[in-house]
Design a protein around this motif. Structure first.
Motif, PDB file in Angstrom:
ATOM      1  N   GLN A  80     -10.007   0.369  -2.564  1.00  0.00           N
ATOM      2  CA  GLN A  80     -10.098   1.736  -3.066  1.00  0.00           C
ATOM      3  C   GLN A  80      -8.711   2.333  -3.286  1.00  0.00           C
ATOM      4  O   GLN A  80      -8.486   3.058  -4.258  1.00  0.00           O
ATOM      5  N   LEU A  81      -7.785   2.038  -2.384  1.00  0.00           N
ATOM      6  CA  LEU A  81      -6.410   2.516  -2.567  1.00  0.00           C
ATOM      7  C   LEU A  81      -5.804   1.918  -3.834  1.00  0.00           C
ATOM      8  O   LEU A  81      -5.183   2.626  -4.639  1.00  0.00           O
ATOM      9  N   CYS A  82      -5.982   0.625  -3.998  1.00  0.00           N
ATOM     10  CA  CYS A  82      -5.421  -0.055  -5.167  1.00  0.00           C
ATOM     11  C   CYS A  82      -5.996   0.502  -6.462  1.00  0.00           C
ATOM     12  O   CYS A  82      -5.262   0.749  -7.437  1.00  0.00           O
ATOM     13  N   VAL A 124     -10.934  -0.373   2.723  1.00  0.00           N
ATOM     14  CA  VAL A 124     -10.118   0.704   2.152  1.00  0.00           C
ATOM     15  C   VAL A 124      -9.058   0.239   1.158  1.00  0.00           C
ATOM     16  O   VAL A 124      -8.690   0.988   0.244  1.00  0.00           O
ATOM     17  N   ALA A 146       0.823  -1.205   0.000  1.00  0.00           N
ATOM     18  CA  ALA A 146       0.000   0.000   0.000  1.00  0.00           C
ATOM     19  C   ALA A 146       0.860   1.260   0.000  1.00  0.00           C
ATOM     20  O   ALA A 146       0.526   2.250  -0.670  1.00  0.00           O
ATOM     21  N   THR A 158       0.800   4.139  -2.791  1.00  0.00           N
ATOM     22  CA  THR A 158       0.502   5.513  -2.398  1.00  0.00           C
ATOM     23  C   THR A 158       1.596   6.464  -2.853  1.00  0.00           C
ATOM     24  O   THR A 158       1.330   7.572  -3.341  1.00  0.00           O
ATOM     25  N   ALA A 184      -6.744   6.782   2.076  1.00  0.00           N
ATOM     26  CA  ALA A 184      -6.921   5.354   2.334  1.00  0.00           C
ATOM     27  C   ALA A 184      -5.710   4.777   3.062  1.00  0.00           C
ATOM     28  O   ALA A 184      -5.854   3.914   3.939  1.00  0.00           O
ATOM     29  N   GLN A 185      -4.531   5.257   2.711  1.00  0.00           N
ATOM     30  CA  GLN A 185      -3.323   4.772   3.366  1.00  0.00           C
ATOM     31  C   GLN A 185      -3.334   5.094   4.853  1.00  0.00           C
ATOM     32  O   GLN A 185      -2.884   4.299   5.687  1.00  0.00           O
ATOM     33  N   GLN A 233      -7.069  10.416  -2.757  1.00  0.00           N
ATOM     34  CA  GLN A 233      -7.786   9.253  -2.241  1.00  0.00           C
ATOM     35  C   GLN A 233      -6.812   8.204  -1.727  1.00  0.00           C
ATOM     36  O   GLN A 233      -7.040   7.583  -0.681  1.00  0.00           O
ATOM     37  N   SER A 234      -5.719   7.987  -2.455  1.00  0.00           N
ATOM     38  CA  SER A 234      -4.722   7.016  -2.009  1.00  0.00           C
ATOM     39  C   SER A 234      -4.142   7.398  -0.656  1.00  0.00           C
ATOM     40  O   SER A 234      -3.980   6.553   0.230  1.00  0.00           O
TER      41      SER A 234
END
Length: 444
Positions: A331-333, A328, A242, A246, A303-304, A299-300
């Motif tokens: 969504q990060l991916c 989460v 992640a 990010t 989420a991170q 967003q990344s």
């Protein structure tokens, strides 16, 4: 009509926030398929090690490749159990219609083993897709850096004119973080794409002394790394993936921020290959793709932050922490994949506008050469005196108009100022940075 829960699932917005093929990796069907692949590899390895009957192992392995399961049918069991695996095990055993073999399905594993390992299979595919997009973006940036290594443009700090740079060096600065991420990727895959296989409380108690051999065999069968331990409550492997995603999205978001400023009205130093229109203002050429890069980065990052909190897993397993990941991490991916896909399409269409870049020098009244002038004057007077003199000259130009070159020539008629003024002569090692990046990007 209600907005979809995610832009990536929206019929309206999914093309705007296009994550490409990565979108297919974060569906219920993809999750079920990944879990069945893990279960099949587990049964195969257990059969080879004599943990379960080899005939049953072969039957289970074959069935995991052939039997489709309806993800929707797992919903009620997941609501009760908090995980989909018990429902999957029950549905698979029923669908297999061979109880003498099906009884050995999921032998000794726990839900987290199957879910986390299945996730790692999907993350491996995700990283491969993102890598391909990043490589294309780097190739395009290398082309821009090399072609425009000596194209002068205004450098800006705090939004103000600073000293001259080259557009090629700017492209190189965009690309260097991407290059760093790409160089880290092989090690990231080796150390973080791990099999999870350690049973109920992380000790592999059902398999006993065979646990290490079983884990190694399943890892080899799936092409994942064997951690040699349980990581049920150690979310470091996921956090590393992640973090990489990010940082990548952040680097791409920085490109989006810069390009948005470069294309704004009154600047126009870059032209986009594709721009958006307005519903009411026909003159608008909106920087849609750069804005997507910025939004995906934000967003990344958000989420991170939530994912880091989920790293505080209690005891041997923490349901709340694990559930947070489910909410989460996809969504990060997808945000990172969206950024990579958007940059892949946007960067090749960027066109620097030399006339607009030159206009910035003309509008700056020579003030971008102030630092160079102060060092030039230092050859003729003490450095503090030269700095103070240039500050006075700059104030005069700002307050009364004119050009710093003329003000300096009036103040110091006996000093040759030719080496000071002229953008192309003040680029420092910017052109060399641009060419070095281009070479490095093509070599990776």
């Amino acid at each position: 009509m209600l907005m979809a829960g995610s832009v990536h699932d929206s019929q309206i917005y999914h093309k705007l926030f296009d994550a490409g093929e990565a979108s297919k990796l974060f569906t219920d069907s993809a999750e079920v398929r990944a879990m069945l692949i893990v279960e099949g590899a587990l049964a195969k390895a257990q059969g080879e090690l004599g943990i379960i009957p080899e005939l049953s192992a072969k039957a289970i392995h074959r069935a995991t490749l052939e039997i489709p399961l309806d993800p929707g049918a797992l919903g009620q069991a997941a609501a009760v159990n908090g995980v989909p695996v018990p429902g999957l095990v029950s549905a698979f055993r029923d669908a297999m219609q061979a109880p003498e073999h099906a009884q050995y399905f999921h032998w000794g594993a726990t839900s987290q083993d199957i879910i986390d390992t299945g996730l790692m299979l999907r993350l491996r595919q995700l990283l491969g897709l993102v890598e391909g997009a990043v490589r294309e973006t780097l190739s395009a940036l290398a082309g821009l850096a090399e072609a425009h290594a000596e194209l002068p443009m205004a450098g800006r700090t705090y939004g103000q004119y600073a000293t001259p740079v080259s557009f090629g060096s700017v492209a190189a600065q965009w690309g260097q973080p991407l290059l760093s991420c790409l160089k880290e990727l092989d090690d990231l895959k080796r150390t973080s794409l791990l099999i999870s296989l350690s049973g109920a409380a992380g000790t592999g108690s059902i398999w006993g002394a065979q646990t290490p051999a079983l884990r190694a065999a399943v890892a080899a069968g799936l092409g994942l790394s064997d951690p040699g331990r349980s990581w049920h409550a150690d979310r470091g492997p996921l956090l590393k993936v992640a973090d990489w995603l990010t940082r990548l999205a952040t680097a791409l978001g920085k490109i989006g921020e810069d390009v948005t400023l470069m294309v704004q009205s009154g600047v126009g130093e870059v032209r986009l290959g594709t721009a958006g229109g307005s519903s009411t203002m026909p003159q608008k050429q909106n920087p849609v793709q750069p804005s997507v890069l910025v939004a995906a980065a934000r967003q990344s990052i958000a989420a991170q932050s939530a994912l880091q909190g989920a790293g505080l897993a209690r005891q041997q397993r923490d349901g709340a922490a694990w559930f947070t990941e489910w909410m989460v991490l996809p969504q990060l991916c997808l945000a990172a994949a969206c950024a990579a896909e958007t940059a892949r399409r946007m960067v090749p269409g960027l066109e620097p506008q030399p006339d607009a870049m030159q206009a910035a020098f003309d509008q700056s009244q020579g003030l971008m050469q102030a630092e160079t002038l102060s060092f030039h004057l230092s050859a003729h007077m003490p450095r503090p005196e030269a700095q103070a003199a240039v500050k006075r000259l700059c104030r005069t130009v700002i307050e009364r108009g004119g050009h710093l070159r003329d003000a300096a020539a009036t103040a110091y008629p006996d000093i040759d100022l030719a080496p000071v003024f002229g953008a192309s002569g003040q680029l420092g090692d910017g052109p060399e940075q641009a060419r070095a990046f281009a070479a490095a990007a093509r070599a990776v």
